[in-house]
Design a protein around this motif. Sequence first.
Motif, PDB file in Angstrom:
ATOM      1  N   THR A  52       0.868  -1.177   0.000  1.00 22.36           N
ATOM      2  CA  THR A  52       0.000   0.000   0.000  1.00 22.36           C
ATOM      3  C   THR A  52       0.906   1.228   0.000  1.00 22.36           C
ATOM      4  OG1 THR A  52      -0.029   0.168   2.413  1.00 22.36           O
ATOM      5  CG2 THR A  52      -1.750  -1.214   1.389  1.00 22.36           C
ATOM      6  N   PRO A  53       0.346   2.407  -0.258  1.00 23.13           N
ATOM      7  CA  PRO A  53       1.178   3.610  -0.161  1.00 23.13           C
ATOM      8  C   PRO A  53       1.795   3.774   1.236  1.00 23.13           C
ATOM      9  CG  PRO A  53      -0.819   4.102  -1.370  1.00 23.13           C
ATOM     10  CD  PRO A  53      -0.978   2.710  -0.824  1.00 23.13           C
ATOM     11  N   ARG A  54       1.062   3.410   2.260  1.00 23.49           N
ATOM     12  CA  ARG A  54       1.595   3.522   3.626  1.00 23.49           C
ATOM     13  C   ARG A  54       2.764   2.566   3.836  1.00 23.49           C
ATOM     14  NH1 ARG A  54      -1.626   4.452   8.975  1.00 23.49           N
ATOM     15  NH2 ARG A  54       0.100   4.314  10.446  1.00 23.49           N
ATOM     16  N   LEU A  55       2.634   1.330   3.340  1.00 25.83           N
ATOM     17  CA  LEU A  55       3.730   0.372   3.467  1.00 25.83           C
ATOM     18  C   LEU A  55       4.954   0.853   2.691  1.00 25.83           C
ATOM     19  CD1 LEU A  55       4.891  -2.319   4.439  1.00 25.83           C
ATOM     20  CD2 LEU A  55       4.018  -3.329   2.334  1.00 25.83           C
ATOM     21  N   MET A  57       5.864   3.895   2.144  1.00 29.68           N
ATOM     22  CA  MET A  57       6.500   4.942   2.940  1.00 29.68           C
ATOM     23  C   MET A  57       7.262   4.336   4.119  1.00 29.68           C
ATOM     24  SD  MET A  57       7.215   8.085   3.173  1.00 29.68           S
ATOM     25  CE  MET A  57       6.141   8.728   1.937  1.00 29.68           C
ATOM     26  N   ASN A  58       6.692   3.323   4.760  1.00 29.78           N
ATOM     27  CA  ASN A  58       7.376   2.652   5.866  1.00 29.78           C
ATOM     28  C   ASN A  58       8.644   1.949   5.399  1.00 29.78           C
ATOM     29  OD1 ASN A  58       5.518   3.527   7.759  1.00 29.78           O
ATOM     30  ND2 ASN A  58       4.299   1.657   7.672  1.00 29.78           N
ATOM     31  N   TYR A  60      10.514   2.890   2.788  1.00 26.94           N
ATOM     32  CA  TYR A  60      11.487   3.947   2.524  1.00 26.94           C
ATOM     33  C   TYR A  60      12.121   4.430   3.826  1.00 26.94           C
ATOM     34  CZ  TYR A  60       9.227   4.267  -2.090  1.00 26.94           C
ATOM     35  OH  TYR A  60       8.727   3.997  -3.332  1.00 26.94           O
TER      36      TYR A  60
END
Length: 112
Positions: A52-55, A57-58, A60
């Motif tokens: 997901t976009p959140r994953l 970011m995590n 990165y």
Amino acid sequence: MHGINALTGKPLTGIEHLRQSIRDILTTRIGTRVMRRDYGSDVPRLVDAAMTPRLAMNLYMAVAVALDKWEPRFRLTRVQITDAAPGKVTLAVEGIYLPDGKPIVMQGLEID
């Protein structure tokens, strides 16, 4: 810095030693190294979750934190997810090799 190639046992220096070190840092789960329990990254723990976009970011953030902490010869400038599958992610890592100031790109870093 000098070291030994993990696959061949031959001496390893310079950027090739850095590449091996980055791969080792990012593929080592925190808590698995005896006598150095905080070594490694959270990246292996994150790859089992749905992308997901959140994953992303995590991931990165986990790469940036781990390399900042454990690799003083490298300044990260970019991380990119180039492929993601259940239980596996492939990254491209870019930055500056600080001993000589040259840019380095590490493609195809698979973590599962």
